[in-house]
Motif scaffolding. Structure first.
Motif, short mmCIF file in Angstrom:
data_model
loop_
_atom_site.label_atom_id
_atom_site.label_comp_id
_atom_site.label_asym_id
_atom_site.label_seq_id
_atom_site.Cartn_x
_atom_site.Cartn_y
_atom_site.Cartn_z
N ALA A 273 -37.78 -45.23 -33.29
CA ALA A 273 -38.16 -45.55 -31.91
C ALA A 273 -38.26 -44.30 -31.05
O ALA A 273 -39.17 -44.19 -30.21
N ILE A 274 -37.37 -43.34 -31.23
CA ILE A 274 -37.39 -42.15 -30.38
C ILE A 274 -38.65 -41.32 -30.63
O ILE A 274 -39.27 -40.81 -29.68
N ASP A 275 -39.06 -41.20 -31.88
CA ASP A 275 -40.28 -40.45 -32.17
C ASP A 275 -41.50 -41.12 -31.54
O ASP A 275 -42.37 -40.45 -30.97
N VAL A 276 -41.57 -42.45 -31.66
CA VAL A 276 -42.71 -43.18 -31.10
C VAL A 276 -42.70 -43.08 -29.57
O VAL A 276 -43.74 -42.86 -28.94
N LEU A 277 -41.52 -43.22 -28.98
CA LEU A 277 -41.40 -43.14 -27.53
C LEU A 277 -41.78 -41.76 -27.02
O LEU A 277 -42.48 -41.63 -26.01
N THR A 278 -41.34 -40.72 -27.71
CA THR A 278 -41.67 -39.36 -27.29
C THR A 278 -43.17 -39.15 -27.28
O THR A 278 -43.73 -38.57 -26.35
N ARG A 279 -43.84 -39.66 -28.29
CA ARG A 279 -45.29 -39.54 -28.37
C ARG A 279 -45.98 -40.41 -27.30
O ARG A 279 -46.99 -39.99 -26.71
N TRP A 280 -45.40 -41.59 -27.02
CA TRP A 280 -46.00 -42.50 -26.03
C TRP A 280 -46.15 -41.81 -24.67
O TRP A 280 -47.10 -42.08 -23.93
N GLN A 281 -45.22 -40.94 -24.32
CA GLN A 281 -45.28 -40.28 -23.01
C GLN A 281 -46.58 -39.53 -22.80
O GLN A 281 -47.08 -39.42 -21.68
N GLU A 282 -47.14 -38.98 -23.87
CA GLU A 282 -48.42 -38.27 -23.79
C GLU A 282 -49.60 -39.22 -23.92
O GLU A 282 -50.64 -39.03 -23.28
#
Length: 538
Positions: A273-282
């Motif tokens: 989830a953290i990897d996906v969330l980090t990418r979602w910000q961009e």
């Protein structure tokens, strides 16, 4: 609607008022509640006025309270509630209030996060509540060929659910861009800007308002032409209860396809989830305008919730290109009408009937506290690792991330009072819940400490906030000589409105220089010196 005898009501009011006079500010001491009520009864049908002596006064006052945290035994009660059903009733309340120095609090749906639409934190303040829930008509124009779309007049007491239902039932190819919760009153929502699932394609609710009918500080009913462009600018995002009482709005509707696609995709920490969330910000703020994907974080789980104005067959390859980290497939898609999507985002149930949007239900079982932030620079992956333990501390606490970008980011920050435009990645709403039987100490401590912790990752100077997520912790007005001061208001005002705050204060000075429409976070008038409202009353 049963109201007790006027004589008994007046006796109770006068008794209450005598208590208020003890140690009250000079402005409260000049209030004339007896004269105010007599004035109201001469202008408004008595069945629409509920004084503290009425058997059902408390029920009426609580009828649209959405947060019982703000409605306790020691909450200051108004002299009366005026349940207006016509603009003339609102005009009468303003004129009577001005004539007898009784201030007004105004509510439409009751979702005000600090309850300032129906309660006062000022000791001894004599005030009444104007409840607009009875002003709820929605009239869609008959000209379906209008470009870019037809319009609708909607009264301020209508809920978003009633607006959405009426518009879509009139024409399923039409919609309006506003918030998710269907029980929110349009009056307060539009007044604060109005973010929602369609904003990346069509802008805020306030960006789509063409006209309004407002009862001003003199009790006059004015439209856009009569109020002038400065005041019309201010009411579309400058916050409710500041410049007058808007009784109805002319909304520009938008065209939507017959089929839209929605989904909820959940990822746990173990699922990356953290990897996906980090990418979602961009990705979230830069996706095509027809896609809005917001994020809900609770516990150790992240939910990616999306609306696409089109079919699943187009969405899957688009997200495969822009956001492969999400791993979205056709099996995640839920195709439906736009109106059904509104119900889905409220209930998370794709089978819920659209008629549920008409339910104006009120629950007093759960207390909440809310805060907000804006993010202009993506939070690093390692920082998210430090953030997630906070959600393990309070399983009921959550945050919602609303992506900006899209069309909303193309609108100048000064176009409306809502300044959070170009450069904003997303808004954060913090929410803490606790049951009504609890004192809420743990929940409020959690949200306050978490908000402080997040200060290192969000905007600064000012630390931006969203006025529709009102938060008294960021500051309250300072009142000198019965007028809110500009410098005192800046403490919280520049967080909500940034560089637009000064212009809002200038509009306030022109529209309401005596600060009649005032609460703990109302726009102060930008005056050279403090005025007394009695100077205009004569």
């Amino acid at each position: 609607m049963e109201v007790s005898s006027r004589g008994l009501a007046l006796a109770l009011i006068l008794s209450f008022s005598s208590l208020c006079y003890l140690g009250a500010p000079s402005s409260a001491a000049t209030s004339d509640p007896d004269g105010f009520l007599q004035c109201l009864w001469g202008s408004v049908p008595s069945g629409l006025i509920y004084t503290q002596g009425a058997n059902n006064f408390t029920d009426v006052l609580a009828s649209s309270v959405r947060n019982p945290r703000l409605f306790t035994a020691d909450t200051a009660r108004p002299l009366c509630v005026v349940t207006a059903t016509d603009a003339s009733h609102v005009q009468a309340a303003v004129r009577c209030g001005r004539a007898h120095a009784v201030r007004l609090r105004v509510r439409s749906g009751g979702h005000d996060y600090e309850g300032l639409s129906y309660r006062s934190l000022q000791q001894g303040e004599v005030f009444a509540v104007v409840d607009l829930a009875g002003l709820r008509a929605v009239a869609v124009s008959a000209d379906d060929a209008a470009w870019p779309a037809p319009t609708a007049w909607v009264e301020s007491g209508a809920t978003l659910g009633e607006l959405y239902y009426t518009v879509a039932r009139n024409n399923p190819g039409l919609a309006f861009p506003a918030g998710i919760c269907p029980t929110i009153g349009v009056g307060g929502h539009f007044s604060g800007g109005g973010i929602g699932m369609l904003m990346r394609r069509f802008g805020l609710a306030a960006d789509n308002i063409l006209d309004a009918k407002l009862v001003n500080a003199d009790g006059e009913l004015v439209d856009r032409v009569a109020m002038g462009e400065d005041l019309f600018w201010a009411i579309r995002g400058g916050g409710g209860g500041n410049f007058g009482i808007v009784v109805s709005w002319k909304a520009s509707l938008v065209r939507v396809p017959s089929t839209v696609t929605a989904f909820n995709i959940m990822r746990t920490l173990d699922q990356g989830a953290i990897d996906v969330l980090t990418r979602w910000q961009e990705v979230g703020p830069t996706l095509p305008f027809d896609i809005n994907m917001r994020v809900i974080i609770q516990g150790q789980q992240v939910t990616f919730q999306s609306l696409y104005l089109g079919r699943c067959s187009d969405l899957v390859p688009t997200l495969g290109t822009f956001f492969p980290e999400l791993g979205m497939t056709g099996a995640d898609c839920l195709e439906m009408t736009w109106l059904q999507s509104v119900v889905f985002f409220d209930t998370w149930n794709p089978s819920a009937p659209v008629e549920s949007l008409l339910n104006r239900r009120t629950s007093l079982s759960t207390f909440t506290k809310n805060k907000s932030d804006y993010v202009r620079r993506a939070i690093a992956r390692d920082d998210w690792k430090n953030i997630f333990p906070w959600f393990a501390m309070n399983g009921a606490g959550m945050i919602i991330l609303e992506p900006h970008g899209g069309f909303i980011g193309t609108i100048p920050a000064s176009a409306t009072p809502y300044p959070h435009r170009s450069g904003v990645l997303y808004n954060i709403q913090y929410i803490a819940f606790w049951p009504s039987g609890s004192d809420g100490a743990a929940a409020t401590s959690w949200i306050n400490n978490f908000y402080d912790f997040m200060g290192q990752y969000v905007t600064k100077n000012p630390r931006e906030a969203y006025v529709n997520y009102r938060d008294l912790d960021i500051g309250e007005n300072t009142v000198v000589n019965d007028v809110s001061t500009f410098d005192g208001g800046k403490v919280w005002g520049e967080k909500y409105f940034a560089g637009n705050f000064r212009r809002l204060a200038a509009v306030k000075a022109a529209a309401d220089p005596t600060d009649f429409f005032r609460n703990e976070q109302s726009i102060p008038p930008l005056l050279q010196g403090n005025n007394r409202w009695g100077k205009r009353l004569g």
